[in-house]
Scaffold this motif. Structure first.
Motif, PDB file in Angstrom:
ATOM      1  N   THR A 115       0.735  -1.171   0.048  1.00 62.45           N
ATOM      2  CA  THR A 115      -0.056   0.030  -0.106  1.00 62.45           C
ATOM      3  C   THR A 115       0.934   1.402  -0.103  1.00 62.45           C
ATOM      4  OG1 THR A 115      -1.820  -1.185   1.236  1.00 62.45           O
ATOM      5  CG2 THR A 115      -1.756   1.126   1.104  1.00 62.45           C
ATOM      6  N   LEU A 116       0.460   2.338  -0.842  1.00 58.33           N
ATOM      7  CA  LEU A 116       1.240   3.361  -0.913  1.00 58.33           C
ATOM      8  C   LEU A 116       0.986   4.207   0.257  1.00 58.33           C
ATOM      9  CD1 LEU A 116       1.218   4.632  -4.709  1.00 58.33           C
ATOM     10  CD2 LEU A 116       3.123   3.088  -3.593  1.00 58.33           C
TER      11      LEU A 116
ATOM     12  N   GLU B 135      -3.454   1.225  -6.466  1.00 57.62           N
ATOM     13  CA  GLU B 135      -2.902   2.239  -5.579  1.00 57.62           C
ATOM     14  C   GLU B 135      -2.732   3.663  -6.407  1.00 57.62           C
ATOM     15  OE1 GLU B 135      -3.777   0.870  -2.324  1.00 57.62           O
ATOM     16  OE2 GLU B 135      -1.774   1.957  -2.104  1.00 57.62           O
TER      17      GLU B 135
ATOM     18  N   ARG C  51      -6.016   5.030  -6.332  1.00 56.08           N
ATOM     19  CA  ARG C  51      -6.433   5.588  -5.066  1.00 56.08           C
ATOM     20  C   ARG C  51      -6.017   7.012  -4.595  1.00 56.08           C
ATOM     21  NH1 ARG C  51      -4.615   5.384  -0.074  1.00 56.08           N
ATOM     22  NH2 ARG C  51      -2.604   4.383  -0.606  1.00 56.08           N
TER      23      ARG C  51
END
Lengths: 84, 253
Positions: B75-76, B104, B107
């Protein structure tokens, strides 16, 4: 020509407040607060180091909160607060 | 500055694919934010800053003090809808799960924002001939990959070929639309005569593919996709450079 905009302070471990607003814990996606040379996740309290001005937002390098001995244990404890 | 992390590759100069990717990006007035990931040596991030963006550079290599250390396989570490522009040049082919990475990128970009992504063009004529003769795609031969221990933070090389069609499929799942395709330069110009065969026959073949699934997708969108895939950029370009828009009302070129 505009000068490059540097959004973190390279000379010290103080993270720019504007930058801090968009940074999140890469495991819980919760906001981070700076405490000394660390960024602390508001969910679970994983502690990410800041080294030479660089926030090291890598889960494997985060310090676990007291009373938790492994990332697996952390994941189990906060499972309902960790996004898919 | 000495390189701190020898386990990750990067280009230590402003390259032709960076130059062409930059052309797909409008000038900013200083209020728009951009994320460049993986930032490599930071050259593209610097160019975005000169274009007027407030730039955040992220990479696992920690090469510069203005970087954020982040792992593209995870996840960034950025909040949802944080950036007007997200750029990801020559990164996705190094990632275990391209679907996750594009999710990601989608997002963290704002609705209406732009994503520019580049990767070795595995649909070019050189790649097609290579696949026919060797079974390997352009830039994705065994020599381009490195064996790693899973979980170890080390660059595995080129392990995830992403074609235009695959990228488009993944993008749709994340409300992204491909609005433009470009390249930096031709690869193997000696194969240009193949265009005389591939272009007319390929379009004819593809026409059947467009008309076949009326229940799945509107024909206009599929036709736009095939305009991209039969462009010289895709048929002969070395690098596939794609601009995507998040949400509705994207302008397609």
């Amino acid at each position: 020509m505009n000068q490059p905009v540097i959004t973190t302070k390279p000379q010290q471990n103080q993270i720019d407040p504007e930058m801090l607003k968009i940074l999140v814990c890469p495991l819980t996606r919760s906001e981070l607060k700076q405490q000394g040379d660390e960024l602390v996740g508001s969910v679970g309290g994983l502690r990410y180091p800041i080294r030479e001005g660089i926030p090291i937002l890598l889960v494997d390098e985060a310090k676990l909160p007291q009373g938790i001995n492994s990332l697996d244990e952390f994941r189990q404890k906060f499972a309902d607060q960790i996004p898919d | 500055m000495p390189r701190k992390h020898p386990d990750f590759t990067h280009r230590d100069k402003f390259t032709t694919y960076m130059r062409e990717a930059l052309r797909l990006i409008p000038d900013a007035d200083g209020s728009q934010s951009a994320l460049d990931v993986p930032a490599g040596a930071g050259h593209f991030g610097d160019a975005l800053a000169q274009k007027g963006y407030k730039v955040t550079c992220a990479d696992i290599n920690r090469d510069r003090p203005d970087f954020v250390a982040a792992d593209l396989n995870k996840t960034l570490p950025f909040d949802d809808a944080s950036f007007d522009l997200v750029t990801c040049l020559e990164g996705i082919e190094h990632i275990l799960d391209p679907f996750h990475l594009i999710g990601e990128l989608a997002r963290v970009v704002k609705p209406g924002g732009q994503i520019v992504l580049s990767t070795p063009n595995v649909m070019n004529m050189h790649s097609r001939v290579s696949f026919l003769l060797t079974g390997t795609l352009y830039h994705h031969a065994p020599k381009n990959a490195t064996r790693i221990e899973l979980g170890q933070p080390r660059d595995p090389g080129h392990i995830s070929p992403v074609s235009y069609h695959q990228l488009r499929y993944i993008a749709q799942h994340h409300s992204l639309e491909i609005t433009a395709v470009a390249t930096d330069r031709f690869k193997k110009k000696m194969l240009l005569p193949l265009w005389l065969l591939v272009y007319p026959l390929g379009r004819l073949w593809a026409r059947g593919m467009i008309l076949a699934p009326p229940d799945r997708e509107d024909h206009a969108a599929l036709r736009r996709a095939y305009e991209h895939t039969f462009s010289m950029a895709i048929l002969f370009g070395r690098t596939m450079i794609v601009s995507m828009c998040k949400g509705q009302n994207c302008k397609t070129s």
